[in-house]
Design an enzyme around this catalytic site. Sequence first.
Site, PDB file in Angstrom:
ATOM      1  N   LYS A 163      -2.711   5.563  -3.206  1.00 46.54           N
ATOM      2  CA  LYS A 163      -1.903   6.297  -2.216  1.00 46.54           C
ATOM      3  C   LYS A 163      -1.824   7.778  -2.584  1.00 46.54           C
ATOM      4  CE  LYS A 163       0.235   4.828   0.840  1.00 46.54           C
ATOM      5  NZ  LYS A 163      -0.087   4.665   2.287  1.00 46.54           N
ATOM      6  N   ASP A 178     -11.759  -1.192  11.771  1.00 48.55           N
ATOM      7  CA  ASP A 178     -11.551  -0.958  10.347  1.00 48.55           C
ATOM      8  C   ASP A 178     -11.638   0.553  10.139  1.00 48.55           C
ATOM      9  OD1 ASP A 178     -11.649  -0.698   7.627  1.00 48.55           O
ATOM     10  OD2 ASP A 178     -13.455  -1.924   7.353  1.00 48.55           O
ATOM     11  N   TYR A 190      -2.272   0.674  -6.852  1.00 49.41           N
ATOM     12  CA  TYR A 190      -1.805   0.974  -5.489  1.00 49.41           C
ATOM     13  C   TYR A 190      -1.270   2.412  -5.429  1.00 49.41           C
ATOM     14  CZ  TYR A 190       1.454   1.025  -1.503  1.00 49.41           C
ATOM     15  OH  TYR A 190       2.140   1.366  -0.358  1.00 49.41           O
TER      16      TYR A 190
END
Length: 321
Positions: free
Chosen positions: A151, A58, A147
């Site tokens: 980003k 991860d 989202y």
Amino acid sequence: MSSDAGAAPQPSLAGRCVVVTGAGGQLGRYLVHELQRAGAIVAAFGARPAVGIDVALDLADEPATIQAIDRAKPSIVIHAAACTDVDGIERDPERGERSNVQATRIVAKAARESGAYLLAVSTDMVFPGDGGAPYLEDAPTSPISAYGESKLRAEVAVLAGGAENAVARTAWLYGGAGKHFPRTVLTVLRDKGGIDVVDDEFGSPTFAPDLATALVKLAAARGRGRFHLVNTGRASRFELARETARLAGFDPAQVRPVSTAAFLARYPLPARRPADSTLRNVRGAALGIALRDWRQALAEYAPRLAAEIGAPAASGGHTGG
Ligand SMILES: NC(=O)c1ccc[n+]([C@@H]2O[C@H](COP(=O)([O-])OP(=O)(O)OC[C@H]3O[C@@H](n4cnc5c(N)ncnc54)[C@H](OP(=O)(O)O)[C@@H]3O)[C@@H](O)[C@H]2O)c1
């Protein structure tokens, strides 16, 4: 697996160690393949153990990621991992915070500490899409989804990390075995005989292998700053769906246009999408890195997809339109 990038000679990656994050994802698989073709020694980082994954971890786990990148001793890191579940992140922004913002900060730190060049993949969804398209690399950003916001914060983490960094935004990716828009269109046509697709959302459909080729060239050239790497041209979702249907041998009239407002009234989605997030590649093109027109790329891919789906083109059916 081609793009019509210009003839400028690119430095060789032969024998160089390149870490690819998200190596089990849609883009990552093509990236690994393309880097191996270029002679690089690839360390494929994935979220979970699988065939072709060298390191499963991860990326939001800071000690594990720093240690794994340090061990790989890469000269280049291509960061293609992200949580791409746009609606899932809208419902639970913590997922974007963890896998996009936090993980990218950690990857950027690890790359810096290893002295590696970092190329991170980003999205058209950092733009609002309410005017201003086609967006150039330095156009002002203003995401309208959680989202896109995650980003954009990831981009900041990359570009703040020093000089040897780049962000390559792309859009509407398709290709490979997983879920993507052309596959959904053909599957619905096969199973239901018709599909309603919005005709007022525009963008830059991009074939993942073309993007992988361009990213490898950009990494070899150690391009710095922001880049827009997309297949050339602009399409509405409806045009993309119709062209996919036609190439796969369905009757294009089976794809019906609908407005976003009418579509969302029937199928509400948590996250807003930009109305027009078309990207223009200026800085990559100046380095001789440009992708072909989206229609050409789709024409190459559609017969393969048709065969996978069992669409008419695969059995010599309807190809008109
Ligand atoms: N898909 C598009 O249309 C599109 C458009 C514009 C930009 N992009 C960008 O392009 C890049 C590649 O996208 P893609 O389509 O290849 O996405 P993808 O198929 O969802 O692959 C992303 C990969 O990242 C892995 N990942 C996510 N969180 C992780 C974590 N915390 N640690 C380790 N691995 C993690 C995922 O693993 P699991 O699936 O196992 O969690 C997945 O294999 C991303 O940066 C994306 O934001 C995509």
